[in-house]
Design a protein around this motif. Structure first.
Motif, PDB file in Angstrom:
ATOM      1  N   ASP A   1     -16.899 -61.290  12.153  1.00 40.25           N
ATOM      2  CA  ASP A   1     -17.772 -62.449  12.011  1.00 40.25           C
ATOM      3  C   ASP A   1     -16.945 -63.686  12.355  1.00 40.25           C
ATOM      4  N   ARG A   2     -17.066 -64.133  13.602  1.00 40.65           N
ATOM      5  CA  ARG A   2     -16.324 -65.306  14.054  1.00 40.65           C
ATOM      6  C   ARG A   2     -16.836 -66.544  13.327  1.00 40.65           C
ATOM      7  N   ARG A   3     -15.896 -67.392  12.938  1.00 38.31           N
ATOM      8  CA  ARG A   3     -16.225 -68.647  12.263  1.00 38.31           C
ATOM      9  C   ARG A   3     -17.064 -68.419  10.995  1.00 38.31           C
ATOM     10  N   ALA A   4     -16.744 -67.391  10.265  1.00 39.00           N
ATOM     11  CA  ALA A   4     -17.508 -67.047   9.059  1.00 39.00           C
ATOM     12  C   ALA A   4     -17.445 -68.143   8.007  1.00 39.00           C
ATOM     13  N   LEU A   5     -16.287 -68.749   7.859  1.00 33.78           N
ATOM     14  CA  LEU A   5     -16.104 -69.824   6.886  1.00 33.78           C
ATOM     15  C   LEU A   5     -15.604 -71.070   7.590  1.00 33.78           C
ATOM     16  N   LYS A   6     -15.994 -72.216   7.043  1.00 33.05           N
ATOM     17  CA  LYS A   6     -15.506 -73.494   7.552  1.00 33.05           C
ATOM     18  C   LYS A   6     -15.022 -74.306   6.360  1.00 33.05           C
ATOM     19  N   ILE A   7     -13.718 -74.572   6.365  1.00 31.01           N
ATOM     20  CA  ILE A   7     -13.101 -75.302   5.262  1.00 31.01           C
ATOM     21  C   ILE A   7     -12.358 -76.497   5.848  1.00 31.01           C
ATOM     22  N   ASP A   8     -12.782 -77.670   5.460  1.00 30.36           N
ATOM     23  CA  ASP A   8     -12.154 -78.906   5.942  1.00 30.36           C
ATOM     24  C   ASP A   8     -12.027 -78.930   7.463  1.00 30.36           C
TER      25      ASP A   8
ATOM     26  N   SER B   1     -16.387 -72.016  -3.487  1.00 30.95           N
ATOM     27  CA  SER B   1     -15.261 -72.946  -3.516  1.00 30.95           C
ATOM     28  C   SER B   1     -14.893 -73.291  -4.955  1.00 30.95           C
ATOM     29  N   TYR B   2     -13.655 -73.688  -5.128  1.00 32.78           N
ATOM     30  CA  TYR B   2     -13.177 -74.126  -6.440  1.00 32.78           C
ATOM     31  C   TYR B   2     -14.019 -75.292  -6.939  1.00 32.78           C
TER      32      TYR B   2
END
Length: 166
Positions: A145-152, A32-33
């Motif tokens: 890859d389901r739900r690989a990332l979770k952002i907010d 992430s930034y």
């Protein structure tokens, strides 16, 4: 435009485009930034100065237009594999062949490494332009890859792709 290999001397340019990528397309990267903006220059320089990876950049008189990193696996049983990470093209340079030029060159570099037989990458499932680019370079989807990332609180799926060199 020319394609160059970045070194530790390019750390400032690299840091700038890396943070831009994380700011502009947070769903495209596992970093992430907020995490990387606090990292010292040495951390960015170490990415550019090691034997296990190479970062290429597309550059013109205005600066860096895009970057891509190839990381070779180091463990003996998977040393025939490499991974592509951190592919990014600036919004102004998109649709002008920059991504294709970077991908073609990184694949050619991978072919020259002794023992590399296959390359892997992952891409956000909804990123059709990137998936089209990778497919045009010979990559094929081999999984999701389901739900690989979770952002907010929002999930993003990733397609896993590979290219066999031999």
């Amino acid at each position: 435009m020319k394609i160059i290999a970045l070194s530790k001397e390019n750390v400032n340019e690299y840091r700038e485009i890396r943070l831009e990528a994380l700011r502009n397309n947070p769903e495209a990267f596992s970093s992430s930034y907020e995490e990387e903006k606090e990292m010292p220059d040495d951390a960015f320089a170490n990415r550019l100065g090691n034997e296990a990876s190479i970062t290429l950049a597309a550059k013109d008189e205005s600066g860096l237009l895009g970057v891509v990193t190839l990381v070779r696996e180091q463990k003996k049983k998977i040393a025939h594999r490499a991974n592509i990470f951190a592919m990014y093209v600036t919004p102004e340079a998109r649709g002008k062949g920059v991504g294709k030029a970077l991908m073609k060159e990184i694949i050619e570099r991978a072919r020259k490494y002794e023992g590399i037989e296959q390359i892997y990458l992952s891409v956000m499932s909804e990123n059709e332009p990137a998936k089209k680019l990778y497919a045009s370079c010979g990559f094929q989807v081999y999984g999701n890859d389901r739900r690989a990332l979770k952002i907010d609180g929002c999930y993003y799926d990733e397609d896993m792709m590979n290219l066999y060199l031999v």
